[in-house]
Scaffold this motif. Structure first.
Motif, PDB file in Angstrom:
ATOM      1  N   VAL A   1       0.834  -1.205   0.000  1.00  0.00           N
ATOM      2  CA  VAL A   1       0.000   0.000   0.000  1.00  0.00           C
ATOM      3  C   VAL A   1       0.867   1.253   0.000  1.00  0.00           C
ATOM      4  N   GLY A   2       2.064   1.144   0.557  1.00  0.00           N
ATOM      5  CA  GLY A   2       2.974   2.287   0.553  1.00  0.00           C
ATOM      6  C   GLY A   2       3.299   2.784  -0.840  1.00  0.00           C
ATOM      7  N   GLN A   3       3.177   1.913  -1.853  1.00  0.00           N
ATOM      8  CA  GLN A   3       3.439   2.327  -3.230  1.00  0.00           C
ATOM      9  C   GLN A   3       2.451   3.380  -3.721  1.00  0.00           C
ATOM     10  N   LEU A   4       1.304   3.489  -3.054  1.00  0.00           N
ATOM     11  CA  LEU A   4       0.332   4.521  -3.436  1.00  0.00           C
ATOM     12  C   LEU A   4       0.899   5.924  -3.275  1.00  0.00           C
ATOM     13  N   GLN A   5       1.944   6.047  -2.474  1.00  0.00           N
ATOM     14  CA  GLN A   5       2.552   7.363  -2.294  1.00  0.00           C
ATOM     15  C   GLN A   5       3.160   7.895  -3.584  1.00  0.00           C
ATOM     16  N   LEU A   6       3.416   6.988  -4.541  1.00  0.00           N
ATOM     17  CA  LEU A   6       3.913   7.438  -5.830  1.00  0.00           C
ATOM     18  C   LEU A   6       2.857   8.246  -6.586  1.00  0.00           C
ATOM     19  N   LEU A   7       1.599   8.138  -6.177  1.00  0.00           N
ATOM     20  CA  LEU A   7       0.542   8.941  -6.786  1.00  0.00           C
ATOM     21  C   LEU A   7       0.478  10.336  -6.184  1.00  0.00           C
ATOM     22  N   GLN A   8       1.072  10.510  -5.006  1.00  0.00           N
ATOM     23  CA  GLN A   8       0.962  11.788  -4.310  1.00  0.00           C
ATOM     24  C   GLN A   8       1.575  12.949  -5.094  1.00  0.00           C
ATOM     25  N   PRO A   9       2.718  12.756  -5.782  1.00  0.00           N
ATOM     26  CA  PRO A   9       3.232  13.873  -6.587  1.00  0.00           C
ATOM     27  C   PRO A   9       2.247  14.366  -7.633  1.00  0.00           C
ATOM     28  N   PHE A  10       1.483  13.445  -8.239  1.00  0.00           N
ATOM     29  CA  PHE A  10       0.515  13.843  -9.264  1.00  0.00           C
ATOM     30  C   PHE A  10      -0.531  14.793  -8.680  1.00  0.00           C
ATOM     31  N   PHE A  11      -1.119  14.394  -7.537  1.00  0.00           N
ATOM     32  CA  PHE A  11      -2.117  15.246  -6.888  1.00  0.00           C
ATOM     33  C   PHE A  11      -1.478  16.541  -6.379  1.00  0.00           C
ATOM     34  N   GLY A  12      -0.280  16.423  -5.824  1.00  0.00           N
ATOM     35  CA  GLY A  12       0.386  17.594  -5.260  1.00  0.00           C
ATOM     36  C   GLY A  12       0.760  18.621  -6.311  1.00  0.00           C
ATOM     37  N   LEU A  13       1.264  18.165  -7.451  1.00  0.00           N
ATOM     38  CA  LEU A  13       1.615  19.094  -8.531  1.00  0.00           C
ATOM     39  C   LEU A  13       0.379  19.818  -9.046  1.00  0.00           C
ATOM     40  N   ALA A  14      -0.724  19.107  -9.126  1.00  0.00           N
ATOM     41  CA  ALA A  14      -1.971  19.731  -9.574  1.00  0.00           C
ATOM     42  C   ALA A  14      -2.390  20.834  -8.609  1.00  0.00           C
ATOM     43  N   LEU A  15      -2.264  20.584  -7.313  1.00  0.00           N
ATOM     44  CA  LEU A  15      -2.608  21.608  -6.318  1.00  0.00           C
ATOM     45  C   LEU A  15      -1.638  22.779  -6.358  1.00  0.00           C
ATOM     46  N   ALA A  16      -0.338  22.483  -6.493  1.00  0.00           N
ATOM     47  CA  ALA A  16       0.666  23.549  -6.537  1.00  0.00           C
ATOM     48  C   ALA A  16       0.431  24.464  -7.730  1.00  0.00           C
ATOM     49  N   SER A  17       0.056  23.867  -8.848  1.00  0.00           N
ATOM     50  CA  SER A  17      -0.195  24.657 -10.046  1.00  0.00           C
ATOM     51  C   SER A  17      -1.501  25.435  -9.951  1.00  0.00           C
ATOM     52  N   THR A  18      -2.560  24.795  -9.444  1.00  0.00           N
ATOM     53  CA  THR A  18      -3.885  25.409  -9.407  1.00  0.00           C
ATOM     54  C   THR A  18      -4.012  26.465  -8.313  1.00  0.00           C
ATOM     55  N   LEU A  19      -3.563  26.125  -7.107  1.00  0.00           N
ATOM     56  CA  LEU A  19      -3.769  27.015  -5.964  1.00  0.00           C
ATOM     57  C   LEU A  19      -2.643  28.023  -5.777  1.00  0.00           C
ATOM     58  N   LEU A  20      -1.390  27.600  -6.021  1.00  0.00           N
ATOM     59  CA  LEU A  20      -0.249  28.485  -5.768  1.00  0.00           C
ATOM     60  C   LEU A  20       0.307  29.094  -7.047  1.00  0.00           C
ATOM     61  N   HIS A  21      -0.184  28.630  -8.193  1.00  0.00           N
ATOM     62  CA  HIS A  21       0.281  29.128  -9.498  1.00  0.00           C
ATOM     63  C   HIS A  21       1.782  28.952  -9.665  1.00  0.00           C
ATOM     64  N   GLU A  22       2.316  27.861  -9.104  1.00  0.00           N
ATOM     65  CA  GLU A  22       3.726  27.565  -9.274  1.00  0.00           C
ATOM     66  C   GLU A  22       3.930  26.855 -10.605  1.00  0.00           C
ATOM     67  N   PRO A  23       5.069  27.113 -11.262  1.00  0.00           N
ATOM     68  CA  PRO A  23       5.311  26.469 -12.560  1.00  0.00           C
ATOM     69  C   PRO A  23       5.509  24.969 -12.419  1.00  0.00           C
TER      70      PRO A  23
END
Length: 287
Positions: A241-263
């Protein structure tokens, strides 16, 4: 629903909640001192955890559990939050999120060392491949990013992997939300005192987004997410189940781009998609 499937579902919910942690920390650390942010979020979550334990009249952990709870507290209550807060003073949340791709390998290693698990060779192949992609990306960005920020994020990943594996092992007997609640309560006296010591001298200049971010990392990142995450690890296996953490960058990048407008660069997206492919491979061939 079988135990393994339930574990993956709970783990996925935990990952989605954790995905907002680094962007929220990035916002909060612009207004709050990193040490204050670390101890305040732990104090708030610890107070909530204590309330839950009292309401449900949970049994006290045994003496044998105290060492494990201390390791959980050092890893996920103090270590990861403090090190990431310090790192995010030097790098963007989008850059730091890619390092989360190293968490599955860190968690799996500690799952073997502390949890007694024995994943198959194919699992290690995909896990190491995903981690190598992340490490390669970090080195490639070295000229434009901060080596100090990268080093702090690497240390945070090691601390977090240890805390995840230790908490998951303890969750098998103590219960998922009980583990993080007791770990928070164990550190609460020190965290409460340090919160007062590092209390900001002037609160008038702190904007609403910083307060909301502090609330998110305190309630969701520090408590609610762990309710699902530790349950998922205990049900489906720490390494798997720990391998699911590999999905976290995908969700995190989407939030960083959408909410913080980071490149979010094409390289970040390619690395993220590659590590997602690795978690699929580990899930399919590493059983």
């Amino acid at each position: 629903m079988d135990r393994s499937t339930s574990g993956w579902i709970n783990g996925l919910v935990g990952v989605i909640i954790f995905s907002g942690s680094l962007p929220a920390t990035r916002v909060a650390v612009q207004a709050f001192d990193p040490i204050f942010l670390t101890v305040a979020r732990a104090a708030i979550a610890g107070t909530l955890g204590l309330g839950l334990l009292l309401i449900f009249r949970e049994r006290w952990p045994s003496r044998q559990d105290l060492l494990s709870l201390a390791i959980v507290a050092l890893g996920v209550v103090v270590g990861f939050p403090l090190l990431t807060a310090l790192a995010l003073q030097h790098i963007t949340s989008a850059h730091s999120i890619v390092f989360v791709g190293l968490l599955p390998l860190s968690t799996a290693i500690f799952g073997v060392l502390r949890g007694g698990e024995r994943p198959k060779p194919a699992f290690w192949l995909f896990s190491i491949l995903g981690s190598a992609l992340v490490a390669g990306f970090a080195f490639a960005q070295g000229l434009t990013a901060s080596p100090l920020g990268d080093a702090l994020m690497l240390a945070a990943i090691i601390a977090c992997g240890l805390g995840y594996a230790e908490g998951a092992k303890l969750s098998r007997t103590l219960g998922g939300w009980q583990v993080i609640s007791w770990a928070l309560v164990l550190s609460l006296p020190i965290m409460a005192i340090l919160t007062m010591v590092y209390w900001p001298s002037n609160l008038s200049g702190i904007a609403a987004p910083a307060w909301l971010s502090l609330g998110y990392v305190s309630v969701f990142s520090m408590l609610v997410g762990f309710v699902f995450w530790y349950r998922g690890l205990a049900q489906g296996g720490i390494a798997a189940v720990g391998q699911l953490q590999l999905l976290q960058p995908f969700f995190g990048l989407a939030l960083a781009s959408t909410l913080l407008h980071e490149p979010v660069t094409p390289a970040m997206l390619l690395v993220t998609l590659a590590v997602i492919a690795c978690v699929a491979g580990a899930r399919r061939f590493g059983k």
